[in-house]
Design a protein around this motif. Structure first.
Motif, mmCIF file in Angstrom:
data_model
loop_
_atom_site.group_PDB
_atom_site.id
_atom_site.type_symbol
_atom_site.label_atom_id
_atom_site.label_comp_id
_atom_site.label_asym_id
_atom_site.label_seq_id
_atom_site.Cartn_x
_atom_site.Cartn_y
_atom_site.Cartn_z
ATOM 1 N N GLY A 170 -0.028 -2.993 -3.245
ATOM 2 C CA GLY A 170 0.600 -3.454 -4.386
ATOM 3 C C GLY A 170 -0.642 -3.335 -5.574
ATOM 4 N N ASP A 171 -1.805 -2.849 -5.386
ATOM 5 C CA ASP A 171 -2.645 -2.807 -6.561
ATOM 6 C C ASP A 171 -2.580 -1.514 -7.087
ATOM 7 O OD1 ASP A 171 -5.071 -2.640 -7.932
ATOM 8 O OD2 ASP A 171 -6.173 -3.828 -6.619
ATOM 9 N N GLN A 172 -1.978 -1.432 -8.087
ATOM 10 C CA GLN A 172 -1.753 -0.066 -9.008
ATOM 11 C C GLN A 172 -3.025 0.694 -9.135
ATOM 12 O OE1 GLN A 172 1.197 1.401 -9.203
ATOM 13 N NE2 GLN A 172 2.178 -0.301 -8.496
ATOM 14 N N HIS A 173 -4.142 -0.134 -9.216
ATOM 15 C CA HIS A 173 -5.287 0.788 -9.461
ATOM 16 C C HIS A 173 -5.930 1.481 -8.423
ATOM 17 C CE1 HIS A 173 -6.015 -0.988 -13.616
ATOM 18 N NE2 HIS A 173 -5.282 -2.068 -13.024
ATOM 19 N N LEU A 174 -5.625 1.092 -7.287
ATOM 20 C CA LEU A 174 -6.289 1.854 -6.178
ATOM 21 C C LEU A 174 -5.140 2.331 -5.205
ATOM 22 C CD1 LEU A 174 -8.544 -1.270 -5.159
ATOM 23 C CD2 LEU A 174 -9.114 0.886 -6.400
ATOM 24 N N GLN A 175 -4.715 3.465 -5.732
ATOM 25 C CA GLN A 175 -3.627 4.288 -4.728
ATOM 26 C C GLN A 175 -4.190 5.095 -3.643
ATOM 27 O OE1 GLN A 175 -1.335 6.388 -7.688
ATOM 28 N NE2 GLN A 175 -0.271 4.332 -7.949
ATOM 29 N N THR A 176 -3.457 5.111 -2.685
ATOM 30 C CA THR A 176 -3.851 5.920 -1.531
ATOM 31 C C THR A 176 -2.704 6.916 -1.235
ATOM 32 O OG1 THR A 176 -2.993 4.370 -0.102
ATOM 33 C CG2 THR A 176 -5.160 4.157 -0.651
ATOM 34 N N GLY A 177 -2.961 7.901 -0.389
ATOM 35 C CA GLY A 177 -1.959 8.953 -0.177
ATOM 36 C C GLY A 177 -2.385 10.444 -0.762
ATOM 37 N N GLU A 178 -2.067 11.241 0.049
ATOM 38 C CA GLU A 178 -2.155 12.665 -0.668
ATOM 39 C C GLU A 178 -1.612 13.521 0.184
ATOM 40 O OE1 GLU A 178 -6.491 13.484 -1.063
ATOM 41 O OE2 GLU A 178 -6.222 15.345 -2.143
ATOM 42 N N ALA A 179 -0.877 14.352 -0.702
ATOM 43 C CA ALA A 179 0.084 15.646 -0.128
ATOM 44 C C ALA A 179 -0.717 16.405 0.924
ATOM 45 C CB ALA A 179 0.560 16.304 -1.247
ATOM 46 N N GLY A 180 0.006 16.413 2.107
ATOM 47 C CA GLY A 180 -0.528 17.339 3.186
ATOM 48 C C GLY A 180 -1.794 16.686 3.980
ATOM 49 N N VAL A 181 -2.121 15.522 3.576
ATOM 50 C CA VAL A 181 -3.268 14.947 4.182
ATOM 51 C C VAL A 181 -2.755 13.692 4.897
ATOM 52 C CG1 VAL A 181 -5.738 14.228 3.962
ATOM 53 C CG2 VAL A 181 -4.876 15.788 2.428
ATOM 54 N N TYR A 182 -2.371 12.894 4.112
ATOM 55 C CA TYR A 182 -1.944 11.382 4.642
ATOM 56 C C TYR A 182 -1.121 10.828 3.913
ATOM 57 C CZ TYR A 182 -4.957 8.710 2.203
ATOM 58 O OH TYR A 182 -5.475 7.768 0.976
ATOM 59 N N ARG A 183 0.029 9.925 4.069
ATOM 60 C CA ARG A 183 0.761 9.169 3.254
ATOM 61 C C ARG A 183 0.643 7.643 3.178
ATOM 62 N NH1 ARG A 183 5.800 9.754 1.549
ATOM 63 N NH2 ARG A 183 7.237 8.034 1.105
ATOM 64 N N GLY A 184 0.010 7.073 2.191
ATOM 65 C CA GLY A 184 -0.234 5.727 2.077
ATOM 66 C C GLY A 184 0.952 4.843 2.630
ATOM 67 N N SER A 185 0.449 3.951 3.667
ATOM 68 C CA SER A 185 1.515 3.308 4.017
ATOM 69 C C SER A 185 1.190 1.615 4.178
ATOM 70 C CB SER A 185 1.907 3.590 5.366
ATOM 71 O OG SER A 185 2.871 2.991 6.215
ATOM 72 N N SER A 186 2.269 0.572 4.180
ATOM 73 C CA SER A 186 1.730 -0.811 4.321
ATOM 74 C C SER A 186 2.095 -1.046 5.917
ATOM 75 C CB SER A 186 2.574 -1.693 3.345
ATOM 76 O OG SER A 186 4.004 -1.813 3.708
ATOM 77 N N ASN A 187 1.274 -2.156 6.213
ATOM 78 C CA ASN A 187 1.424 -2.893 7.595
ATOM 79 C C ASN A 187 2.583 -3.947 7.760
ATOM 80 O OD1 ASN A 187 0.827 -3.915 10.079
ATOM 81 N ND2 ASN A 187 -1.186 -3.149 10.043
ATOM 82 N N PRO A 188 3.375 -3.699 8.241
ATOM 83 C CA PRO A 188 4.454 -5.059 8.219
ATOM 84 C C PRO A 188 3.907 -6.327 9.222
ATOM 85 C CG PRO A 188 5.197 -3.235 9.887
ATOM 86 C CD PRO A 188 3.901 -2.577 9.097
ATOM 87 N N HIS A 189 2.751 -6.171 9.825
ATOM 88 C CA HIS A 189 2.457 -7.088 10.647
ATOM 89 C C HIS A 189 1.404 -7.797 9.925
ATOM 90 C CE1 HIS A 189 4.268 -5.099 14.027
ATOM 91 N NE2 HIS A 189 3.557 -3.939 13.603
ATOM 92 N N LEU A 190 0.934 -7.678 8.643
ATOM 93 C CA LEU A 190 -0.009 -8.466 8.026
ATOM 94 C C LEU A 190 0.610 -9.101 7.016
ATOM 95 C CD1 LEU A 190 -2.638 -5.571 7.951
ATOM 96 C CD2 LEU A 190 -2.505 -7.281 9.495
ATOM 97 N N LYS A 191 -0.136 -10.361 6.586
ATOM 98 C CA LYS A 191 0.221 -11.096 5.263
ATOM 99 C C LYS A 191 -0.554 -10.481 4.203
ATOM 100 C CE LYS A 191 1.245 -15.713 7.367
ATOM 101 N NZ LYS A 191 0.430 -16.674 8.079
#
Ligand code: BGP
Length: 472
Positions: free
Chosen positions: A318-339
């Motif tokens: 949720g921190d807009q300044h710190l984006q992750t994910g890059e086409a063809g490499v990996y997709r940024g995801s969140s972890n449903p098990h974490l608070k």
């Protein structure tokens, strides 16, 4: 692994906490200090303060260190502002700057607090930035010169040195941290060239440290977070490998083994951003051997297979300044098990143990954690009370995991969470507090800047006194 008995924290374990110069000191242009890239920043996120006064530690360091001593700190990790030592980054020495850190180090030693010095924590001298910053090879020489000055002036008293704070974050989030010119035609190529120069500069500093100071130890200080695959789907697992290589191992493989990580190199090749390597660079990189690895850990991260449809980038927790994910490499995801914390960052103490184990298995060097902590909106209650139970909870859960990692056989010699005292967040103002000590100021009202012990202050004091045994 579940253990019946846990190994105790090692004797002499370095319990402490961390800060960085631009976030805590203030006095941004006092006593001959030159401007850094942080000072040159023209805008701040709406509603957040600049770094001009910060926590005014420059004028109050004695009071602050007395409070650190009261907590029983064995170590204090702080950074030296390059622009206090050499105002334009490469020219004359500023005696007042030398004097300030000399006094600060003496004050720490007066209380038997081990100084752990970060040589460079995001605040590149602006004069160097104007000449191209890390894109310019001359910055490597400037850093080496600066390192030599630090070793010569403080090497008699400082045993632990950290080269560059979170170089990997400067590369991955260069635009958020202000180290990258946003108008560049090919920013990624430029970033990986800067990265190479920083790696060479670091190697030179490590080499110099060993040459000049026989007793000193020196290591890198990246932000390392293990990347989980979002599922057991093989493509997700591969994506996590990719991101681990680009975010974590690129930096540590180079620091420790002096070679580019294979996957990271393939990535740079594919993206057309392999750096130019000058003659002699690889030899320099190869012969610099760090004595330990320092790393910052806030949370793990999760990756899934790229969908390659322009939608792979996600904001970190949720921190807009710190984006992750890059086409063809990996997709940024969140972890449903974490608070998540108040700022949307996931909280993962178990991931901390896994990260410690993974780093140690890969590199077999002693480890120290130089940042870990919880940013929160603390409330100052009547009678100067701050009930930051959530912070105690976060730290406790992470310390438990260090002890488990120690029991796993990981060689950990210190824990220095973020932050010793409230300071200004890198891009979220001073209302995002991390400290054991409250600093009475708001974003735009400096109030009296007085120091107030939080509940976590008393808790940490007891914990240190028991060498990590008394968690509650
Ligand atoms: C790390 C930096 C610190 C500090 C910390 C907390 O990346 O090394 O300087 O800022 O993160 O982050 P923030 O201030 O964004 O909450």
């Amino acid at each position: 692994m579940k253990y019946n008995t846990l190994a105790p924290f090692p004797k002499g374990f370095l319990w402490g906490a961390s800060t960085s110069a631009y976030q805590v000191e203030g006095a941004w242009k006092e006593d001959g200090k030159g401007p850094s890239v942080i000072d040159a920043r023209e805008s701040y996120p709406e509603g957040t303060t600049d770094f001009k006064v910060a926590s005014d530690h420059y004028h109050r360091y004695k009071e602050d260190i007395a409070l650190f001593a009261e907590m029983g700190f064995k170590a204090y990790r702080f950074s030296i502002a390059w622009t206090r030592i050499i105002p334009d980054g490469d020219g004359d020495i500023n005696p007042k700057g030398i004097e300030f850190y000399s006094n600060l180090i003496d004050e720490l030693l007066k209380y038997d607090i081990e100084p752990i010095v970060t040589m460079y924590h995001f605040d590149l001298p602006n004069a160097l930035q104007e000449k191209g910053g890390w894109s310019n090879r001359a910055t490597i020489d400037a850093f080496e010169k600066y390192a030599k000055i630090l070793f010569e002036h403080y090497g008699d008293r400082v045993k632990y040195w950290l080269t560059i704070n979170e170089q990997n974050m400067m590369i991955l989030h260069g635009s958020a941290l202000g180290t990258l010119d946003p108008n560049l035609e090919d920013p990624k190529k430029e970033l990986y060239q800067q990265n190479h120069h920083m790696l060479v500069a670091q190697a030179k500093a490590i080499h110099l440290c060993h040459e000049l100071l026989s007793e000193a130890k020196i290591g890198p200080a990246p932000n390392i977070a293990l990347i989980y695959p979002a599922s057991s789907q093989p493509e997700d697992v591969l994506a996590a490998f990719n991101y681990n290589a680009i975010r974590n191992w690129l930096y540590l493989d180079m620091a420790v083994y002096g070679r580019y990580n294979t996957t990271a190199w393939a990535y740079m090749k594919e993206k057309g951003c392999t750096p130019q390597i000058a003659e002699g660079d690889m030899e320099i990189l190869k012969c610099a051997k760090p004595d330990f690895i320092a790393f910052n850990y806030y949370t793990s991260q999760t990756a899934e297979a790229s969908r390659d449809d322009g939608s792979d980038t996600a904001a970190r927790g949720g921190d807009q300044h710190l984006q992750t994910g890059e086409a063809g490499v990996y997709r940024g995801s969140s972890n449903p098990h974490l608070k998540k914390n108040d700022f949307g960052w996931e909280i993962d103490p178990v991931g901390f143990r896994s990260t410690l184990r993974e780093i140690y298995d890969r590199y077999q060097l002693p480890l120290i954690i130089t940042e870990n902590g919880l940013g929160a909106f603390d409330q100052l209650e009547e009678g100067d009370v701050i009930n930051d139970d959530y912070r105690i909870d976060y730290l406790k859960q992470h310390i438990e995991q260090i002890q488990l990692a120690v029991t796993d056989g990981v060689d950990v010699f210190g824990y220095s969470p973020w932050s010793a005292i409230d300071l200004i967040s890198t891009h979220q103002g001073c209302s995002k507090r991390y400290g054991f000590i409250y600093v009475n100021r708001d974003e735009f009202d400096l109030k009296d800047l007085r120091r107030i012990r939080k509940k976590s202050f008393y808790w940490y004091k007891e914990l240190i006194a028991s060498n990590g045994e008394k968690l509650d």
